[in-house]
Design a protein around this motif. Structure first.
Motif, PDB file in Angstrom:
ATOM      1  N   ARG A  98       0.945  -1.145   0.086  1.00  0.00           N
ATOM      2  CA  ARG A  98      -0.052   0.056  -0.081  1.00  0.00           C
ATOM      3  C   ARG A  98       0.928   1.405  -0.098  1.00  0.00           C
ATOM      4  O   ARG A  98       0.233   2.488  -0.088  1.00  0.00           O
ATOM      5  N   HIS A  99       2.210   1.082   0.307  1.00  0.00           N
ATOM      6  CA  HIS A  99       2.990   2.132   0.073  1.00  0.00           C
ATOM      7  C   HIS A  99       2.509   3.727   0.714  1.00  0.00           C
ATOM      8  O   HIS A  99       2.379   4.698   0.286  1.00  0.00           O
ATOM      9  N   THR A 140       2.368   7.181  -0.771  1.00  0.00           N
ATOM     10  CA  THR A 140       1.069   7.632  -1.279  1.00  0.00           C
ATOM     11  C   THR A 140       0.772   8.922  -0.811  1.00  0.00           C
ATOM     12  O   THR A 140       0.237   9.902  -1.330  1.00  0.00           O
ATOM     13  N   VAL A 152      -7.458   6.099  -4.090  1.00  0.00           N
ATOM     14  CA  VAL A 152      -6.771   4.968  -4.495  1.00  0.00           C
ATOM     15  C   VAL A 152      -7.844   3.903  -4.864  1.00  0.00           C
ATOM     16  O   VAL A 152      -8.826   3.927  -3.946  1.00  0.00           O
ATOM     17  N   SER A 169      -0.332   8.379 -10.456  1.00  0.00           N
ATOM     18  CA  SER A 169       1.006   7.519 -10.112  1.00  0.00           C
ATOM     19  C   SER A 169       0.816   6.129  -9.812  1.00  0.00           C
ATOM     20  O   SER A 169      -0.102   5.635  -9.950  1.00  0.00           O
ATOM     21  N   LEU A 200       2.469   4.361  -7.841  1.00  0.00           N
ATOM     22  CA  LEU A 200       2.954   3.891  -6.714  1.00  0.00           C
ATOM     23  C   LEU A 200       2.301   2.400  -6.347  1.00  0.00           C
ATOM     24  O   LEU A 200       2.937   1.511  -5.759  1.00  0.00           O
ATOM     25  N   ASN A 201       1.057   2.261  -6.606  1.00  0.00           N
ATOM     26  CA  ASN A 201       0.408   1.223  -6.249  1.00  0.00           C
ATOM     27  C   ASN A 201      -0.100   0.187  -7.312  1.00  0.00           C
ATOM     28  O   ASN A 201      -0.895  -0.660  -6.973  1.00  0.00           O
ATOM     29  N   THR A 241      -4.023   5.453  -8.350  1.00  0.00           N
ATOM     30  CA  THR A 241      -3.562   6.342  -7.409  1.00  0.00           C
ATOM     31  C   THR A 241      -3.679   7.869  -7.990  1.00  0.00           C
ATOM     32  O   THR A 241      -2.854   8.298  -9.046  1.00  0.00           O
TER      33      THR A 241
END
Length: 283
Positions: free
Chosen positions: A55-56, A60, A193, A232, A234-235, A275
């Motif tokens: 989940r960072h 995030t 998210v 992003s 990221l996830n 995200t």
């Protein structure tokens, strides 16, 4: 509270004293470091901390632009996975509000509503019992698309994690996003998210249980008045093929298939997620 937790709390207090005394130090790295300290706090369960891998949370939240002096609304916090990070991060200089599920007045018939009302009650009790860690977040309710009490231009940031597919399934994604739009101050940020569906082409996608098409979510948010300012990866999770018998719920943490192919689902990890960062335009 253990000696380890007390020491960590002292370290975190000193860190935020530095950040508030010297605003120029609140760089990207400083902010991620502060959020990471809370994400890794031993106040959180080992299960919750293990989910940081997927989940960072620090990265995030930093991508969304959260700052410790902000007024932040977390929508449907559930068991409080992100609340455990946001509440201590904001408690000294900012303000956290939690829009929980509607309180069960004894008239609920739907098992899902009864369950989530119970989850909200449990989180509220935990916050009250651990006030030294959580501070005093304001608790309101969201029965999509309506806030109780109503919220109008109250927040610098609104955050929602993996809720949009539920609103969409219930037919009120658009109206709920309009409600979130009204709750934000002009210039405020909506951070979202959500489980991301398989993209087949520019005009179509394949969405099984729990997944939403990213282009569709963006379009609905823009129709509600938001402007998309950044996305992003990221996830993202390229291992997620999104073609399971019970959709996203086959993957951890739900593992809805039980022991059937459990090792394979654990190897995939949590879902591929979009995200998205939106802003409410200034007047």
């Amino acid at each position: 509270m253990s000696i380890i937790i007390r020491k960590k709390t002292m370290v975190l207090s000193l860190l935020f004293s530095c950040l508030t005394s010297f605003p120029s130090l609140a760089s990207v790295n400083d902010n991620v470091e502060a959020l990471t300290l809370f994400a890794n706090s031993e106040v959180r369960s080992s299960e919750n901390r293990q989910r940081n891998l997927y989940r960072h949370p620090a990265e995030t939240l930093d991508f969304f632009g959260v700052q410790p002096q902000m007024s932040v609304l977390e929508v449907w916090p559930g068991h409080g996975w992100y609340t455990e990070i946001l509440a201590p991060y904001l408690k000294d200089n900012g303000k956290l509000t939690l829009a929980q599920f509607r309180h069960n007045d004894g008239k609920f018939k739907n098992e899902r509503s009864i369950f989530w009302a119970r989850v909200s009650q449990h989180l509220a009790q935990r916050i009250a019992n651990e006030a030294s860690f959580f501070g005093e977040p304001t608790l309101i309710e969201l029965d999509p698309p309506t806030f109780y009490p109503p919220q109008h231009e109250q927040f610098d940031m609104v955050l929602t994690f993996r809720n949009a597919h539920i609103w969409n399934d219930d037919g009120n994604l658009s109206t709920t996003l309009e409600t979130l739009f009204q709750a934000l101050k002009p210039g405020g940020v909506l951070g979202m998210v959500e489980h991301r569906a398989a993209r087949l082409s520019d005009i179509s996608s394949s969405a099984v249980d729990g997944y939403l098409d990213e282009a569709y979510v963006i379009k609905v948010a823009e129709s509600a008045g938001f402007t998309l300012v950044a996305t992003s990866e990221l996830n993202a999770n390229l291992k997620d093929t999104k073609n399971y018998p019970k959709g996203v719920y086959a993957l951890p943490p739900t593992l809805a298939m039980g022991q059937d192919n459990k090792a394979a689902y654990l190897a995939i990890g949590e879902s591929d997620r979009m995200t998205l960062k939106f802003v409410k335009p200034t007047r």
